[in-house]
Design an enzyme around this catalytic site. Structure first.
Site, short mmCIF file in Angstrom:
data_model
loop_
_atom_site.label_atom_id
_atom_site.label_comp_id
_atom_site.label_asym_id
_atom_site.label_seq_id
_atom_site.Cartn_x
_atom_site.Cartn_y
_atom_site.Cartn_z
N ASP A 1 40.34 44.27 40.58
CA ASP A 1 40.85 44.32 41.96
C ASP A 1 41.14 42.92 42.47
OD1 ASP A 1 41.62 45.58 44.28
OD2 ASP A 1 39.59 45.80 45.07
N HIS B 1 50.13 41.09 40.30
CA HIS B 1 49.93 42.04 39.19
C HIS B 1 50.32 41.37 37.86
CE1 HIS B 1 48.94 45.06 42.02
NE2 HIS B 1 50.15 45.22 42.50
N LEU C 1 36.96 46.72 18.86
CA LEU C 1 36.81 47.04 20.29
C LEU C 1 37.61 48.29 20.61
CD1 LEU C 1 36.06 46.22 23.28
CD2 LEU C 1 38.26 45.02 23.33
C1 IPE Z 1 40.92 50.43 42.55
O1 IPE Z 1 41.39 49.44 43.38
C2 IPE Z 1 42.00 50.87 41.58
C3 IPE Z 1 42.33 49.91 40.53
C4 IPE Z 1 41.76 48.76 40.33
C5 IPE Z 1 43.37 50.33 39.62
P1 IPE Z 1 42.07 49.76 44.78
O2 IPE Z 1 42.54 48.46 45.33
O3 IPE Z 1 43.10 50.83 44.64
O4 IPE Z 1 40.85 50.33 45.61
P2 IPE Z 1 40.65 50.48 47.19
O5 IPE Z 1 41.91 51.10 47.74
O6 IPE Z 1 40.46 49.09 47.73
O7 IPE Z 1 39.44 51.32 47.34
C1 IPE Z 2 44.26 45.72 41.79
O1 IPE Z 2 44.69 44.79 42.75
C2 IPE Z 2 45.40 46.29 40.99
C3 IPE Z 2 45.71 47.68 41.29
C4 IPE Z 2 45.07 48.46 42.11
C5 IPE Z 2 46.82 48.27 40.59
P1 IPE Z 2 45.18 45.24 44.18
O2 IPE Z 2 46.65 45.45 44.12
O3 IPE Z 2 44.41 46.40 44.67
O4 IPE Z 2 44.84 43.94 45.01
P2 IPE Z 2 44.28 43.87 46.50
O5 IPE Z 2 43.04 44.70 46.54
O6 IPE Z 2 45.35 44.42 47.40
O7 IPE Z 2 44.02 42.43 46.72
MG MG Z 3 42.68 46.53 45.75
#
Ligand code: IPE
Ligand code: IPE
Ligand code: MG
Length: 251
Positions: A27, A44, A138
């Protein structure tokens, strides 16, 4: 030696066994980009570099299973352009990395509802799974269009179909039988869950499998995550005492 001292000595020398299965909620890509005044998709892209580093580090550390949360069933709520950009990046990454993963002995499996994904995405996933099928260092699980509740619902439906076909008795539905109908069938539950960027929630990840998993949250944003951050998390894990509802076991 008094018990307490012995326990401390064990911790001080960091001798607990390492985790066999590590799961990661990757995240913070969006925040990483935002902090640099970049579009979210650049976060990303940088996140995929962290994926590459983490897989290499996991192989070096001798981890047997690594499960990465790449796209949740709830992530469809994001703007269409971000979702499309993410899938394009994932496709590029998987196609580009497959040979390297195979040479590192990494076996890739995708967890999630793949029938809902476009045919081209399904084809990319299948090709990667086939090309890496003989990897035995792995096991890399990539959770894509994955949701923990959807996974349990799917298992319930599979079991119900077997009962309806009289291939299974209702009383034969045990925890083991249910687990055998999850995407992770045959794999051990995660020992350690890492979540980057500080959020204290599961966000619908591996709800069944995380029942007794040790949780580790770091403020590091996913694109900044390195092998050394993984080592720090593994060291923290080795100091934990897992009790599974029992009592402290200090020998
Ligand atoms: C969880 O992260 C999903 C992934 C890392 C793929 P999110 O960014 O979607 O989670 P929330 O919305 O903060 O709970
Ligand atoms: C995690 O990073 C990747 C996915 C959920 C695909 P985020 O895109 O959720 O990044 P934040 O949480 O908005 O910083
Ligand atoms: Mg996120």
């Amino acid at each position: 030696m008094p018990r307490e001292t012995r326990g401390e000595a064990k911790n001080a020398h960091n001798k607990g066994p390492g985790p066999e299965h590590v799961a990661i909620i990757m995240d913070g890509n969006g925040r990483w980009a935002q902090a640099r005044g970049l579009p979210r998709i650049m976060g990303h892209r940088a996140g995929l570099e962290a994926v590459r580093r983490t897989i290499r580090a996991a192989v070096e550390q001798g981890i047997k299973y690594l499960t990465l949360f790449a796209f949740s069933t709830e992530n469809w709520r994001r703007p269409r352009l971000e979702v499309e950009g993410l899938f394009t990046l994932l496709k590029e990454y998987v196609e580009k990395e497959t040979a390297e993963l195979a040479s590192q002995g990494v076996r890739v499996r995708f967890l999630g509802e793949r029938n809902d994904l476009p045919a081209w995405a399904q084809a990319v996933m299948e090709r990667c799974e086939k090309a890496t099928a003989s990897g035995n260092h792995l096991n890399l699980n990539i959770a894509l269009n994955y949701g923990g509740r959807a996974e349990i619902v799917r298992a319930a439906q599979l079991l119900a179909k077997k009962v309806a076909a009289q291939a299974l008795q209702p009383e034969d539905i045990t925890a083991t039988e249910l687990a055998a109908h999850l995407y992770t069938s045959g794999m051990p539950d995660p020992d350690l869950l890492i979540r980057t960027s500080g959020e204290l929630r599961l966000s619908n990840f591996l709800l069944w499998q995380l029942a007794y998993t040790e949780l580790y949250v770091t403020q590091v944003l996913w694109p900044d995550f390195t092998g050394s951050d993984l080592s720090t998390a593994l060291a923290a894990y080795r100091k934990r005492e897992r009790r599974y509802g029992g009592i402290a076991n200090k020998g």
